[in-house]
Write an enzyme that holds these catalytic residues in place. Structure first.
Site, PDB file in Angstrom:
ATOM      1  CB  SER A 139      36.190  10.405  48.499  1.00  0.00           C
ATOM      2  OG  SER A 139      35.257  11.425  48.790  1.00  0.00           O
ATOM      3  CE1 TYR A 152      35.296  12.412  43.031  1.00  0.00           C
ATOM      4  CE2 TYR A 152      34.083  12.278  45.088  1.00  0.00           C
ATOM      5  CZ  TYR A 152      35.271  12.494  44.417  1.00  0.00           C
ATOM      6  OH  TYR A 152      36.417  12.775  45.113  1.00  0.00           O
TER       7      TYR A 152
HETATM    8  N1  LIG Z   1      39.093  18.097  46.968  1.00  0.00           N
HETATM    9  C1  LIG Z   1      38.318  17.337  47.712  1.00  0.00           C
HETATM   10  O1  LIG Z   1      37.486  17.829  48.509  1.00  0.00           O
HETATM   11  C2  LIG Z   1      38.431  15.841  47.629  1.00  0.00           C
HETATM   12  C3  LIG Z   1      37.669  15.071  48.518  1.00  0.00           C
HETATM   13  C4  LIG Z   1      37.786  13.691  48.475  1.00  0.00           C
HETATM   14  C5  LIG Z   1      38.636  13.087  47.556  1.00  0.00           C
HETATM   15  N2  LIG Z   1      39.353  13.858  46.694  1.00  0.00           N
HETATM   16  C6  LIG Z   1      40.230  13.157  45.737  1.00  0.00           C
HETATM   17  O2  LIG Z   1      41.544  13.698  45.818  1.00  0.00           O
HETATM   18  C7  LIG Z   1      42.231  13.375  44.595  1.00  0.00           C
HETATM   19  C8  LIG Z   1      43.019  14.589  44.141  1.00  0.00           C
HETATM   20  O3  LIG Z   1      42.103  15.622  43.798  1.00  0.00           O
HETATM   21  P1  LIG Z   1      42.335  17.152  44.202  1.00  0.00           P
HETATM   22  O4  LIG Z   1      41.258  17.521  45.134  1.00  0.00           O
HETATM   23  O5  LIG Z   1      43.747  17.366  44.552  1.00  0.00           O
HETATM   24  O6  LIG Z   1      41.945  17.874  42.816  1.00  0.00           O
HETATM   25  P2  LIG Z   1      42.822  18.439  41.633  1.00  0.00           P
HETATM   26  O7  LIG Z   1      41.871  18.631  40.492  1.00  0.00           O
HETATM   27  O8  LIG Z   1      43.623  19.602  42.080  1.00  0.00           O
HETATM   28  O9  LIG Z   1      43.849  17.257  41.319  1.00  0.00           O
HETATM   29  C9  LIG Z   1      43.542  16.169  40.497  1.00  0.00           C
HETATM   30  C10 LIG Z   1      44.715  15.932  39.555  1.00  0.00           C
HETATM   31  O10 LIG Z   1      44.441  14.778  38.751  1.00  0.00           O
HETATM   32  C11 LIG Z   1      44.768  15.081  37.402  1.00  0.00           C
HETATM   33  N3  LIG Z   1      43.993  14.233  36.502  1.00  0.00           N
HETATM   34  C12 LIG Z   1      42.639  14.202  36.353  1.00  0.00           C
HETATM   35  N4  LIG Z   1      42.307  13.306  35.404  1.00  0.00           N
HETATM   36  C13 LIG Z   1      43.463  12.763  34.958  1.00  0.00           C
HETATM   37  C14 LIG Z   1      43.780  11.781  33.973  1.00  0.00           C
HETATM   38  N5  LIG Z   1      42.808  11.184  33.240  1.00  0.00           N
HETATM   39  N6  LIG Z   1      45.066  11.451  33.776  1.00  0.00           N
HETATM   40  C15 LIG Z   1      46.056  12.057  34.487  1.00  0.00           C
HETATM   41  N7  LIG Z   1      45.820  13.004  35.419  1.00  0.00           N
HETATM   42  C16 LIG Z   1      44.540  13.345  35.648  1.00  0.00           C
HETATM   43  C17 LIG Z   1      44.430  16.571  37.263  1.00  0.00           C
HETATM   44  O11 LIG Z   1      45.075  17.153  36.127  1.00  0.00           O
HETATM   45  C18 LIG Z   1      44.925  17.118  38.593  1.00  0.00           C
HETATM   46  O12 LIG Z   1      46.293  17.460  38.538  1.00  0.00           O
HETATM   47  C19 LIG Z   1      41.160  12.901  43.620  1.00  0.00           C
HETATM   48  O13 LIG Z   1      41.207  11.488  43.498  1.00  0.00           O
HETATM   49  C20 LIG Z   1      39.869  13.321  44.285  1.00  0.00           C
HETATM   50  O14 LIG Z   1      38.766  12.528  43.909  1.00  0.00           O
HETATM   51  C21 LIG Z   1      39.275  15.214  46.713  1.00  0.00           C
END
Ligand SMILES: NC(=O)c1ccc[n+]([C@@H]2O[C@H](COP(=O)([O-])OP(=O)(O)OC[C@H]3O[C@@H](n4cnc5c(N)ncnc54)[C@H](O)[C@@H]3O)[C@@H](O)[C@H]2O)c1
Length: 248
Positions: A139, A152
């Site tokens: 991130s 986080y």
């Molecule tokens: N959205 C943003 O702005 C952003 C920015 C930086 C990093 N990220 C990172 O991107 C990655 C994906 O997130 P996203 O934005 O697509 O959000 P999202 O919530 O759509 O996707 C996250 C997925 O992880 C799954 N998940 C969560 N906890 C879990 C567990 N204990 N076991 C199995 N599955 C689990 C959720 O069910 C979901 O499908 C994450 O690691 C997040 O930290 C997101």
């Protein structure tokens, strides 16, 4: 053919977008999530695009579940060539002294231990296979915390550390690790943080976040595919999708 990809957090957001991007290109997909309904939907959609795909329900913070998704991947497709270690959560926006121990445990268990456990059980398969690439979703918070997001940010700094360690320790074994760092990506993840959102929190986040361009999950999925197919070149480093933030 080296085309077996395990993706955690594949039910929604970036994991789903990456699965669908790979689906039409001949990859065999093992899609992992604890959200069974949406995970099954991603799997059906990937198959409709022509992929061989299985869904494995797993909580990435549970060691038995992690062993099970690795075993199921090898049983189904013989090996693991690419591992997209992507599942993650956010927790409510708070100052550090306001978090309780349960919130600390929850985010550390999913965002850090879950990533570690995936690495721990996938790497032996890659050693057997004499190579592979791991993409850890880090991130912009791996470099610079946004306000009210300290735990986080701590998890994402730590996952960056794991990424660098793999780059250092496994290069000679043809196992590579690359971080992909989304910044402001339009997914559902921030909904659980937003429960404590106030005008004050919003102003603090704005003040600690330089102007940035938000991205769709489909756009960041391009970076995931670039990272996983260029592991040798990029190992130990990060593809920053920072939208104008200067992070390093
Ligand atoms: N959205 C943003 O702005 C952003 C920015 C930086 C990093 N990220 C990172 O991107 C990655 C994906 O997130 P996203 O934005 O697509 O959000 P999202 O919530 O759509 O996707 C996250 C997925 O992880 C799954 N998940 C969560 N906890 C879990 C567990 N204990 N076991 C199995 N599955 C689990 C959720 O069910 C979901 O499908 C994450 O690691 C997040 O930290 C997101």
């Amino acid at each position: 053919m080296s085309n077996v990809v395990v993706i955690t957090g594949a039910a929604t957001g970036l994991g789903r977008a990456t699965a669908l991007k790979l689906a039409a290109s001949g990859y065999r997909l093992v899609l992992v999530d604890y959200n069974e309904a949406d995970g099954a939907k991603t799997t059906a959609d990937a198959k409709a695009l022509g992929a061989e795909a299985i869904f494995v329900k797993a909580d990435v913070s549970n060691e038995t579940d992690v062993q099970n998704y690795v075993t199921k991947a090898v049983e189904a497709f013989g090996s693991i060539h690419y591992f997209l270690n992507n599942a993650g959560i956010m927790i409510p926006f708070r100052l550090l002294h306001e978090y309780d121990g349960n919130e600390y445990d929850r985010i550390m268990n999913i965002n850090l231990k879950g990533v570690f456990l995936g690495i721990k059980y996938v790497i032996p398969v890659m050693l057997e296979n004499e190579g592979g690439t791991i993409v850890n979703t880090v991130s912009s918070n791996s470099f610079k915390p946004t306000a009210y997001n300290g735990l986080y940010s701590a998890t994402k700094h730590a996952v960056l550390g794991l990424t660098k360690s793999i780059g250092q320790d496994y290069q000679s074994k043809n196992i590579f690790a690359v971080g992909v760092a989304p910044n402001n990506m339009q997914t559902n993840i921030s909904a659980s943080a937003a429960v404590t959102y106030t005008e004050e929190v919003g102003q603090a986040i704005g003040a600690t976040t330089p102007p940035n361009i938000s991205a769709t999950a489909e756009e960041v999925a391009e970076a995931m595919v670039f990272a996983m197919t260029n592991g040798k070149l990029l190992t130990g480093s990060v593809v920053n999708c920072a939208g104008g933030q200067i992070l390093i």
